[in-house]
Design an enzyme around this catalytic site. Structure first.
Site, PDB file in Angstrom:
ATOM      1  N   ARG A  49       0.810  -1.223   0.000  1.00 23.37           N
ATOM      2  CA  ARG A  49       0.000   0.000   0.000  1.00 23.37           C
ATOM      3  C   ARG A  49       0.848   1.280   0.000  1.00 23.37           C
ATOM      4  O   ARG A  49       0.357   2.354  -0.326  1.00 23.37           O
ATOM      5  CB  ARG A  49      -0.922   0.013   1.221  1.00 23.37           C
ATOM      6  N   ASP A  92      -4.079  -1.007  -3.406  1.00 18.52           N
ATOM      7  CA  ASP A  92      -5.032  -1.221  -2.322  1.00 18.52           C
ATOM      8  C   ASP A  92      -5.587  -2.629  -2.498  1.00 18.52           C
ATOM      9  O   ASP A  92      -6.355  -2.892  -3.434  1.00 18.52           O
ATOM     10  CB  ASP A  92      -6.149  -0.176  -2.381  1.00 18.52           C
ATOM     11  N   LYS A 147       0.210 -19.905   7.120  1.00 17.83           N
ATOM     12  CA  LYS A 147      -0.632 -20.347   8.226  1.00 17.83           C
ATOM     13  C   LYS A 147      -0.305 -19.501   9.467  1.00 17.83           C
ATOM     14  O   LYS A 147       0.756 -18.892   9.517  1.00 17.83           O
ATOM     15  CB  LYS A 147      -0.364 -21.822   8.519  1.00 17.83           C
ATOM     16  N   HIS A 239       2.241 -25.695  13.914  1.00 18.86           N
ATOM     17  CA  HIS A 239       3.599 -26.235  14.018  1.00 18.86           C
ATOM     18  C   HIS A 239       3.666 -27.546  14.797  1.00 18.86           C
ATOM     19  O   HIS A 239       4.213 -28.541  14.332  1.00 18.86           O
ATOM     20  CB  HIS A 239       4.528 -25.212  14.674  1.00 18.86           C
ATOM     21  N   LYS A 339       5.818 -18.681  25.286  1.00 17.90           N
ATOM     22  CA  LYS A 339       6.629 -17.478  25.096  1.00 17.90           C
ATOM     23  C   LYS A 339       7.342 -17.131  26.390  1.00 17.90           C
ATOM     24  O   LYS A 339       6.948 -17.547  27.463  1.00 17.90           O
ATOM     25  CB  LYS A 339       5.753 -16.311  24.636  1.00 17.90           C
ATOM     26  N   LYS A 344      15.375 -20.126  23.245  1.00 14.54           N
ATOM     27  CA  LYS A 344      14.671 -20.506  22.031  1.00 14.54           C
ATOM     28  C   LYS A 344      15.024 -21.952  21.706  1.00 14.54           C
ATOM     29  O   LYS A 344      16.201 -22.285  21.542  1.00 14.54           O
ATOM     30  CB  LYS A 344      15.084 -19.583  20.877  1.00 14.54           C
TER      31      LYS A 344
END
Length: 491
Positions: A49, A92, A147, A239, A339, A344
């Site tokens: 945009r 747009d 996804k 996942h 989280k 990680k």
């Protein structure tokens, strides 16, 4: 390098200035170009945009590459060649006006076009309808969508119906980037190319399976999206369930896309549904509070910028489930994702059963089981934990666990491990769908998650608190401990 090893394509990238494109897609495409895997005439049209010209767009992409590609891999000749492939169109997405410019850009091109929707799933339908109405599509055009698709089964069906009005299923590529990881590919080879594992991959030899996908990060400015979704929809629905399917599926008849996806669907259909009783016992929801990670203080979920302080959205989920079929009867699958975890980590641990007759020190009996550890991130690799005699004359017949280890970085020091998006984009260009998710997979996954979400609502289950930097609520440890087991945390 081998040039022109993949077909010529035109790539129309919607959301061309978004985080996914700048951080993942352009670096992946650049690496493919550097490795000689983009055909010489392949072109890339960025659509967004923002009111900028093509030259400003090229500069933004070049800056993204300098940020996200290792300096040693940024070769001047290749960089110039890749940047020259780029063009830009302001658009747009919601209105059909302006879409005819895509057809004009394509005019005279005989190569197929791939449309990549790096935008929210809520506008997939608008874009597909406008592409179709503007005459920008033909019988070769493919579409790539990210996804998760939808918020639940019903919204997923609506979005997939809208995509399906413009594209047949054979030309729809639903990306789950975990399926492009090198280790996930090796999981298929490990299971089906090695009799050592193939003959042991069932309830007679495996006691339980763990899947952990831990994130150090918090919301990262995605409050509006994440608070409506939560960790179950954001991570488990796609996942973790995809990883579970690859672990649990029966051998496909071949490596064709539908042969593999047929077997994954069988697993999703066999997942044990939750009842009110098992939800209370076998599922833990959590939400992080303030804590510290790597010595740095971080805010709690309700303290994040723009937070709804009354939110009961989960940032952590742990659960025990089963696959109700002959191969896996009685084998629990423990899933955990959250989280603000200590690190990680994406990891699968296959726990093999102990020997029925044990002859070594009784106090070491708990050691006497092999484990196959499949690490997806941060460093990809596979390790088989075996028991050997501890060294030394004074140790007697004491056992010690140790790994037979394949670390991809160490084993292939001169080879760069491709990012998942490189492999996935390459497979799209080749028209191969085996790494992508079929519509019925998406819907069976949503159906299973929806009944769990409804169970939470019926029980009015608020999330349990856990400090940022911990491995989740204490209840998630109790859940697995009640079975006489513990989460594998020898990281």
């Amino acid at each position: 390098m081998t040039q022109d090893t993949t077909p010529d394509i035109d790539l129309a990238l919607f959301g061309a200035l978004g985080d996914l494109a700048l951080r993942k897609l352009y670096p992946a495409l650049y690496h493919l170009d550097r490795d000689g895997l983009l055909a010489a005439s392949t072109r890339i049209l960025g659509l967004a945009r923002q009111d900028i010209d093509a030259e400003a767009f090229r500069q933004r992409v070049q800056q993204a590459l300098k940020t996200h590609v290792k300096t040693a891999l940024l070769e001047k000749t290749c960089l110039e060649r890749f940047i020259a492939r780029l063009d830009y169109l302001q658009l747009d997405f919601a209105t059909v006006e302006g879409y005819d410019a895509i057809a004009q850009w394509r005019k005279g091109a005989e190569r197929p076009m791939t449309v990549y929707l790096a935008v929210p799933a809520s506008i997939y339908g608008d874009i597909c309808r406008n592409l179709n109405a503007s005459g920008s599509l033909d019988e070769q055009t493919r579409v790539v969508v990210e996804k998760p698709i939808g918020y639940d089964l019903e919204s997923s069906r609506q979005i997939n119906d809208a995509i399906g009005e413009a594209f047949p299923e054979s030309r729809i590529y639903r990306i789950d980037h975990y399926l492009g990881k090198e280790t996930v590919q090796n999981l298929i080879a490990l299971r089906f190319a090695n009799p050592l594992f193939g003959t042991q991959w069932n309830q007679n030899h495996i006691s339980h399976v763990e899947i952990t996908v831990a994130e150090q990060v918090g919301i990262e400015g995605r409050w509006g999206y994440f608070d409506r979704a939560g960790q179950l929809r954001d991570m488990v629905q796609n996942h973790l369930l995809q990883l579970l399917c690859l672990i649990a599926m029966d051998p496909p008849s071949n490596l064709d896309a539908d042969a593999i996806r047929d077997e994954k669907v069988k697993v999703l259909k066999a997942l044990r549904p939750f009842t009110q009783e098992t939800i209370g016992r076998d599922v833990v929801r959590g939400q992080y509070i303030a804590g510290s990670i790597d010595g740095e203080s971080v805010p709690g979920y309700l303290d994040e910028e723009g937070a709804n302080t009354e939110s009961r959205t989960e940032t952590f989920v742990a659960m025990k489930t089963e696959v109700s079929n002959w191969r896996w009867a009685g084998v629990p699958f423990y899933l955990r994702t959250g989280k603000r975890m200590p690190e990680k980590l994406s990891q699968i641990v296959i726990h093999f059963r102990q020997q029925p007759h044990y002859i070594f020190d009784p106090d070491q009996r708990d050691l006497a089981a092999n484990k196959l550890i499949i690490r997806l991130q941060p460093e990809e690799g596979i390790a088989l934990q075996v028991l050997t005699k501890d060294g030394g004359l004074d140790k007697g017949m004491r056992l010690r666990p140790g790994p037979l280890h394949l670390d991809f970085n160490s084993a292939f020091p001169k080879s760069r491990i491709p990012d998942a998006y490189e492999r996935l984009l390459l497979e799209v260009m080749k028209g191969q769908q085996y790494l992508f998710v079929r519509r019925d997979e998406v819907e069976y996954a949503w159906r299973w998650c929806d009944q769990l979400i409804e169970g939470w609502k019926a029980r009015d289950m608020p999330p349990r608190r856990y400090p940022a930097g911990s491995w989740g609520p204490v209840a998630s440890i109790a859940m697995i401990t009640q079975d006489g087991r513990s989460w594998y945390e020898d990281y």
